[in-house]
Design a protein around this motif. Structure first.
Motif, PDB file in Angstrom:
ATOM      1  N   ALA A   1       0.836  -1.207   0.000  1.00  0.00           N
ATOM      2  CA  ALA A   1       0.000   0.000   0.000  1.00  0.00           C
ATOM      3  C   ALA A   1       0.873   1.261   0.000  1.00  0.00           C
ATOM      4  CB  ALA A   1      -0.921  -0.008   1.218  1.00  0.00           C
ATOM      5  N   ALA A   2       1.978   1.202   0.740  1.00  0.00           N
ATOM      6  CA  ALA A   2       2.888   2.358   0.774  1.00  0.00           C
ATOM      7  C   ALA A   2       3.468   2.611  -0.621  1.00  0.00           C
ATOM      8  CB  ALA A   2       4.009   2.111   1.779  1.00  0.00           C
ATOM      9  N   MET A   3       3.860   1.542  -1.299  1.00  0.00           N
ATOM     10  CA  MET A   3       4.394   1.707  -2.661  1.00  0.00           C
ATOM     11  C   MET A   3       3.317   2.286  -3.579  1.00  0.00           C
ATOM     12  SD  MET A   3       6.944  -1.516  -3.387  1.00  0.00           S
ATOM     13  CE  MET A   3       5.780  -2.838  -3.158  1.00  0.00           C
ATOM     14  N   GLU A   4       2.092   1.819  -3.361  1.00  0.00           N
ATOM     15  CA  GLU A   4       0.983   2.323  -4.180  1.00  0.00           C
ATOM     16  C   GLU A   4       0.807   3.840  -3.972  1.00  0.00           C
ATOM     17  OE1 GLU A   4      -3.767   1.624  -4.594  1.00  0.00           O
ATOM     18  OE2 GLU A   4      -2.657  -0.029  -3.638  1.00  0.00           O
ATOM     19  N   VAL A   5       0.870   4.262  -2.726  1.00  0.00           N
ATOM     20  CA  VAL A   5       0.730   5.700  -2.436  1.00  0.00           C
ATOM     21  C   VAL A   5       1.872   6.477  -3.105  1.00  0.00           C
ATOM     22  CG1 VAL A   5       0.809   7.471  -0.638  1.00  0.00           C
ATOM     23  CG2 VAL A   5      -0.505   5.369  -0.251  1.00  0.00           C
ATOM     24  N   ALA A   6       3.093   5.985  -2.945  1.00  0.00           N
ATOM     25  CA  ALA A   6       4.242   6.704  -3.509  1.00  0.00           C
ATOM     26  C   ALA A   6       4.102   6.811  -5.026  1.00  0.00           C
ATOM     27  CB  ALA A   6       5.546   5.980  -3.139  1.00  0.00           C
ATOM     28  N   GLU A   7       3.713   5.714  -5.638  1.00  0.00           N
ATOM     29  CA  GLU A   7       3.580   5.717  -7.100  1.00  0.00           C
ATOM     30  C   GLU A   7       2.394   6.579  -7.549  1.00  0.00           C
ATOM     31  OE1 GLU A   7       3.649   1.503  -7.544  1.00  0.00           O
ATOM     32  OE2 GLU A   7       5.860   1.437  -7.602  1.00  0.00           O
ATOM     33  N   TYR A   8       1.353   6.610  -6.739  1.00  0.00           N
ATOM     34  CA  TYR A   8       0.222   7.488  -7.055  1.00  0.00           C
ATOM     35  C   TYR A   8       0.693   8.944  -7.068  1.00  0.00           C
ATOM     36  CZ  TYR A   8      -3.992  10.198  -6.903  1.00  0.00           C
ATOM     37  OH  TYR A   8      -4.944  11.145  -7.207  1.00  0.00           O
ATOM     38  N   VAL A   9       1.398   9.329  -6.030  1.00  0.00           N
ATOM     39  CA  VAL A   9       1.855  10.723  -5.929  1.00  0.00           C
ATOM     40  C   VAL A   9       2.824  11.032  -7.072  1.00  0.00           C
ATOM     41  CG1 VAL A   9       3.119  12.391  -4.499  1.00  0.00           C
ATOM     42  CG2 VAL A   9       1.459  10.852  -3.444  1.00  0.00           C
ATOM     43  N   GLU A  10       3.700  10.091  -7.372  1.00  0.00           N
ATOM     44  CA  GLU A  10       4.644  10.290  -8.476  1.00  0.00           C
ATOM     45  C   GLU A  10       3.896  10.520  -9.797  1.00  0.00           C
ATOM     46  OE1 GLU A  10       7.275   7.003  -9.133  1.00  0.00           O
ATOM     47  OE2 GLU A  10       8.441   8.064 -10.638  1.00  0.00           O
ATOM     48  N   ARG A  11       2.906   9.684 -10.068  1.00  0.00           N
ATOM     49  CA  ARG A  11       2.158   9.774 -11.336  1.00  0.00           C
ATOM     50  C   ARG A  11       1.331  11.040 -11.429  1.00  0.00           C
ATOM     51  NH1 ARG A  11       0.618   4.657 -10.282  1.00  0.00           N
ATOM     52  NH2 ARG A  11      -1.451   5.382  -9.681  1.00  0.00           N
ATOM     53  N   ASN A  12       0.862  11.515 -10.294  1.00  0.00           N
ATOM     54  CA  ASN A  12      -0.107  12.617 -10.319  1.00  0.00           C
ATOM     55  C   ASN A  12       0.462  13.977  -9.938  1.00  0.00           C
ATOM     56  OD1 ASN A  12      -2.938  11.368 -10.907  1.00  0.00           O
ATOM     57  ND2 ASN A  12      -1.842   9.925  -9.574  1.00  0.00           N
ATOM     58  N   SER A  13       1.764  14.065  -9.784  1.00  0.00           N
ATOM     59  CA  SER A  13       2.366  15.361  -9.429  1.00  0.00           C
ATOM     60  C   SER A  13       2.727  16.137 -10.682  1.00  0.00           C
ATOM     61  CB  SER A  13       3.611  15.142  -8.577  1.00  0.00           C
ATOM     62  OG  SER A  13       3.247  14.658  -7.315  1.00  0.00           O
ATOM     63  N   GLY A  14       2.644  17.425 -10.589  1.00  0.00           N
ATOM     64  CA  GLY A  14       3.008  18.303 -11.692  1.00  0.00           C
ATOM     65  C   GLY A  14       2.615  19.722 -11.328  1.00  0.00           C
ATOM     66  N   PRO A  15       3.073  20.688 -12.108  1.00  0.00           N
ATOM     67  CA  PRO A  15       2.755  22.078 -11.801  1.00  0.00           C
ATOM     68  C   PRO A  15       1.244  22.289 -11.695  1.00  0.00           C
ATOM     69  CG  PRO A  15       4.404  21.949 -13.548  1.00  0.00           C
ATOM     70  CD  PRO A  15       3.908  20.551 -13.322  1.00  0.00           C
ATOM     71  N   GLY A  16       0.825  23.004 -10.676  1.00  0.00           N
ATOM     72  CA  GLY A  16      -0.586  23.331 -10.500  1.00  0.00           C
ATOM     73  C   GLY A  16      -1.369  22.313  -9.687  1.00  0.00           C
ATOM     74  N   VAL A  17      -0.759  21.203  -9.340  1.00  0.00           N
ATOM     75  CA  VAL A  17      -1.471  20.170  -8.579  1.00  0.00           C
ATOM     76  C   VAL A  17      -1.613  20.603  -7.114  1.00  0.00           C
ATOM     77  CG1 VAL A  17      -1.288  17.789  -7.703  1.00  0.00           C
ATOM     78  CG2 VAL A  17      -0.772  18.293 -10.107  1.00  0.00           C
ATOM     79  N   SER A  18      -2.786  20.371  -6.561  1.00  0.00           N
ATOM     80  CA  SER A  18      -3.047  20.737  -5.168  1.00  0.00           C
ATOM     81  C   SER A  18      -2.418  19.736  -4.208  1.00  0.00           C
ATOM     82  CB  SER A  18      -4.570  20.777  -4.941  1.00  0.00           C
ATOM     83  OG  SER A  18      -4.880  20.484  -3.590  1.00  0.00           O
ATOM     84  N   CYS A  19      -1.639  20.233  -3.254  1.00  0.00           N
ATOM     85  CA  CYS A  19      -1.004  19.368  -2.256  1.00  0.00           C
ATOM     86  C   CYS A  19      -2.059  18.717  -1.380  1.00  0.00           C
ATOM     87  CB  CYS A  19      -0.039  20.177  -1.391  1.00  0.00           C
ATOM     88  SG  CYS A  19       1.346  20.830  -2.338  1.00  0.00           S
ATOM     89  N   ARG A  20      -3.098  19.477  -1.066  1.00  0.00           N
ATOM     90  CA  ARG A  20      -4.171  18.929  -0.215  1.00  0.00           C
ATOM     91  C   ARG A  20      -4.842  17.735  -0.889  1.00  0.00           C
ATOM     92  NH1 ARG A  20      -7.388  23.469   2.010  1.00  0.00           N
ATOM     93  NH2 ARG A  20      -6.328  23.094   3.999  1.00  0.00           N
ATOM     94  N   GLU A  21      -5.093  17.867  -2.197  1.00  0.00           N
ATOM     95  CA  GLU A  21      -5.737  16.753  -2.906  1.00  0.00           C
ATOM     96  C   GLU A  21      -4.832  15.524  -2.941  1.00  0.00           C
ATOM     97  OE1 GLU A  21      -7.420  17.911  -6.708  1.00  0.00           O
ATOM     98  OE2 GLU A  21      -8.459  19.588  -5.734  1.00  0.00           O
ATOM     99  N   LEU A  22      -3.552  15.759  -3.192  1.00  0.00           N
ATOM    100  CA  LEU A  22      -2.607  14.626  -3.173  1.00  0.00           C
ATOM    101  C   LEU A  22      -2.641  13.934  -1.817  1.00  0.00           C
ATOM    102  CD1 LEU A  22       0.701  15.853  -4.900  1.00  0.00           C
ATOM    103  CD2 LEU A  22      -0.896  14.126  -5.755  1.00  0.00           C
ATOM    104  N   TYR A  23      -2.636  14.740  -0.764  1.00  0.00           N
ATOM    105  CA  TYR A  23      -2.629  14.185   0.586  1.00  0.00           C
ATOM    106  C   TYR A  23      -3.866  13.330   0.846  1.00  0.00           C
ATOM    107  CZ  TYR A  23      -3.116  13.881   5.638  1.00  0.00           C
ATOM    108  OH  TYR A  23      -3.304  13.403   6.917  1.00  0.00           O
ATOM    109  N   TRP A  24      -5.038  13.879   0.513  1.00  0.00           N
ATOM    110  CA  TRP A  24      -6.268  13.131   0.814  1.00  0.00           C
ATOM    111  C   TRP A  24      -6.404  11.886  -0.055  1.00  0.00           C
ATOM    112  CZ3 TRP A  24      -8.024  13.239   5.340  1.00  0.00           C
ATOM    113  CH2 TRP A  24      -8.010  14.412   6.095  1.00  0.00           C
ATOM    114  N   GLU A  25      -5.861  11.934  -1.268  1.00  0.00           N
ATOM    115  CA  GLU A  25      -5.840  10.725  -2.091  1.00  0.00           C
ATOM    116  C   GLU A  25      -4.963   9.662  -1.422  1.00  0.00           C
ATOM    117  OE1 GLU A  25      -7.418   9.595  -4.664  1.00  0.00           O
ATOM    118  OE2 GLU A  25      -8.576  11.408  -5.081  1.00  0.00           O
ATOM    119  N   ALA A  26      -3.837  10.088  -0.892  1.00  0.00           N
ATOM    120  CA  ALA A  26      -2.939   9.155  -0.201  1.00  0.00           C
ATOM    121  C   ALA A  26      -3.650   8.526   1.002  1.00  0.00           C
ATOM    122  CB  ALA A  26      -1.670   9.883   0.253  1.00  0.00           C
ATOM    123  N   VAL A  27      -4.319   9.373   1.797  1.00  0.00           N
ATOM    124  CA  VAL A  27      -5.082   8.867   2.946  1.00  0.00           C
ATOM    125  C   VAL A  27      -6.152   7.887   2.453  1.00  0.00           C
ATOM    126  CG1 VAL A  27      -6.695   9.524   4.778  1.00  0.00           C
ATOM    127  CG2 VAL A  27      -4.651  10.909   4.361  1.00  0.00           C
TER     128      VAL A  27
END
Lengths: 401, 401
Positions: free
Chosen positions: A285-311
């Protein structure tokens, strides 16, 4: 000294420092700051290439003045700036006047870091009209890294790769956490690690690496981190301890690279002879979260949304209570910027923040089980116009030794 | 956690913490301080045995209150004090009221260390009548060590002995300073060194050990030290560097022990295959200074007199210009107290200070030659009623490897 120095050191270019000062001046302009007084060692280093004892005066317009108390000769070798000697703090008002700055100005100071007694002394000395806090502005400017800074960060990441690859050779059943930590620290140091780790915040310190075996990883801590360990004494209260490493328990290694001022921060999980299925599942699950954040990061992305997706990923796996600490000890972020401090902007947490091109951050999904220990990963990502780029090639899986 | 914790850790007794608070209260009384707010990690640790994030409220009379923000459970294990949870800083005035303390009081704060922004926040929150600086009072109280503290310091000194005895096995011609430093650091860490070194003062940091070969030892530095080295980057600007160690040049190893919060600080000189006569002569003068200070220290002795006697010995040998740095880089002291910081009271320098029973200090006569490097020693001394007692048995002579 000059010859030896130039063989041993890499120095920053004048162009690089000028572009950093330019970015900071835009913030000074927005806040109507007449001049800024920069004194915190990493900020001095950021703008001038030296952290010899002194003050950088940045007027809103005109040439900055680098005033050095100790050691002038060394600052001259380290910095592209002309160095002026500051014989004593009492001379400061003269230098300010010489630079054509008015006494009753709006002055920016690093109030988050400068001690209260020093601030009082400076305020009296300057006779400043108004003093405002520039600590946050400096962090914001520093959060976007230049290509030169990226080179330093990559060298720091290379140290991290080297250290992780040494773990299987060093890890033995029955050894103490501090024994593994000592061996890994030596690996990094020989490869050129700067030794000093810097963490932003009052009273914040950092031992490195954190080697936490089994239940050590569940020890609660004063620091805003998901795992900290016992350490060897209550006087440090973090890091590797005298605890011995057993078979079939998770061994978390959190290593901070450090090269030419820049820190990286990665974590991998190891185990001697296998792990029980709940921990394996949590690590996946941890690897899944890390890979999710890696795939979905980029300019303009909301940190809050990334966080709640991880949760959300952690909760879907039924592991919410174990995510980023256990129970009430959970921290409310899954990542943090890295740079001259190990904890910079952006925060990938429940905050209003947005990824920008040039930012570099660590994402560290970790799961803590009070009776078993912790598993998880931490990887460093660079935000480019095309998305996130990983800084090391070290695989994410649990390494079974 | 509780069981594991008690196996791994040694905690301080209630009696010990109470006697420390009593000594501090005498100073509060003299300065008419109604209550003190202690927040700096080492001071919190000194009075309570824990440095989990929080505040210790010390009223002039009555029970102190240990308020912990993070992590309460851990503070409870580490400290003999009852722990109260401080959910947020906003609760602070309630706790102060609950302890029967008046709002408009004279409040002591560590203004030398507490950042300006935090101080402003606290001042507003407390509505305090007057805020006074207690940093110096705390240093003064801490300068006299208890028998329990002496035990910790001796354990720290034992690490130092161990590390120095490892040098001949590790030192090889052509190795980098950082390679020797890494090996020695690992020796200390495996033996239980706490890793974190603490140096008092804004922007002060410490790499450990300093391994300085030949001309590295002559690099000037921002720090108030006779020798600091190049380090691996201008972002650290101290300590071991990439410079390779050659035959017939002095190799200075300055190692800070660290055990249960307490630091020791000793230096020895090494060389591969001999040293030229001027350096040998200087090293002999350094031993003479160290032994002079050892023989002449005791309760009531003037630090200023000790310092000038040390300078006198150096000058009689025609080495005044090289003593404690070279030329304008000389520092004006020959020793300093050690404890929870590596630089405490007393200062053995050109200052008004007097040795007291229970003080522990390092005396570090060193001679710097800009084209050759440095030689010298540093030994730790405890002031007893009968004079000074050396903390390690490591000989002072140059070790030829």
């Amino acid at each position: 000294m000059q010859e030896e120095f130039s063989q041993l050191f890499d120095t920053v270019s004048e162009e690089e420092t000028r572009s950093r000062i330019k970015a900071f001046r835009e913030r000074m302009y927005q806040r109507s700051i007449d001049y800024a007084l920069v004194q915190v060692n990493v900020n001095l280093f950021y703008f001038t290439g030296t952290l010899q004892r002194g003050i950088l005066l940045i007027p809103l317009r005109g040439e900055p003045g680098l005033l050095i108390q100790k050691a002038v000769e060394r600052a001259e070798l380290e910095s592209p700036f002309p160095v002026r000697e500051l014989k004593s703090m009492k001379q400061l008002p003269d230098h300010i006047r010489d630079m054509g700055l008015a006494a009753a100005s709006r002055v920016g100071l690093e109030l988050q870091e400068v001690p209260a007694a020093l601030f009082e002394k400076l305020r009296t000395l300057l006779g400043a009209g108004e003093c405002v806090n520039i600590s946050e502005d400096l962090l914001r400017v520093r959060s976007r890294k230049s290509p030169y800074e990226m080179e330093q960060i990559k060298r720091s990441a290379a140290l991290t790769e080297k250290v992780f690859s040494a773990v299987p050779d060093c890890l033995r059943e029955g050894m103490k956490e501090i024994e593994l930590a000592a061996a890994l620290q030596a690996e990094g140091r020989i490869a050129g690690h700067q030794e000093i780790m810097r963490m932003r915040g009052f009273n914040q310190e950092l031992t490195n690496p954190h080697v936490l075996a089994g239940t050590s990883a569940a020890a609660p801590s004063f620091a805003d981190v998901p795992l900290a360990g016992y350490g060897t004494t209550a006087a440090v209260a973090q890091g590797a301890s005298h605890r011995r490493i057993a078979r079939k328990e998770p061994v978390i290694v959190d290593y901070g690279g450090g090269y030419n001022g820049y820190m990286t921060d990665e974590t991998r999980s190891f185990a001697l002879g296998g792990l029980e299925s709940e921990l394996v599942r949590a690590h996946t699950a941890a690897m899944e979260v890390a890979e999710y954040v890696e795939r979905n990061s980029g300019p303009g992305v909301s940190c809050r949304e990334l966080y709640w997706e991880a949760v959300g990923i952690a909760e879907r796996e039924g592991l919410g209570e174990h995510f980023m600490g256990y129970g009430r000890h959970r921290v409310r972020f899954v990542g943090h910027g890295i740079g001259l401090y190990i904890n910079e902007y952006p925060l990938i947490g429940d905050v209003e923040d947005t990824l920008e091109e040039g930012m570099v951050f660590a994402v560290e999904p970790k799961f803590v089980f009070p009776d078993k220990g912790a598993v998880g990963v931490e990887i460093d990502l660079r935000v480019t116009e095309n998305g996130a780029q990983r800084l090391t090639g070290t695989p994410l899986d649990v390494v079974y030794c």
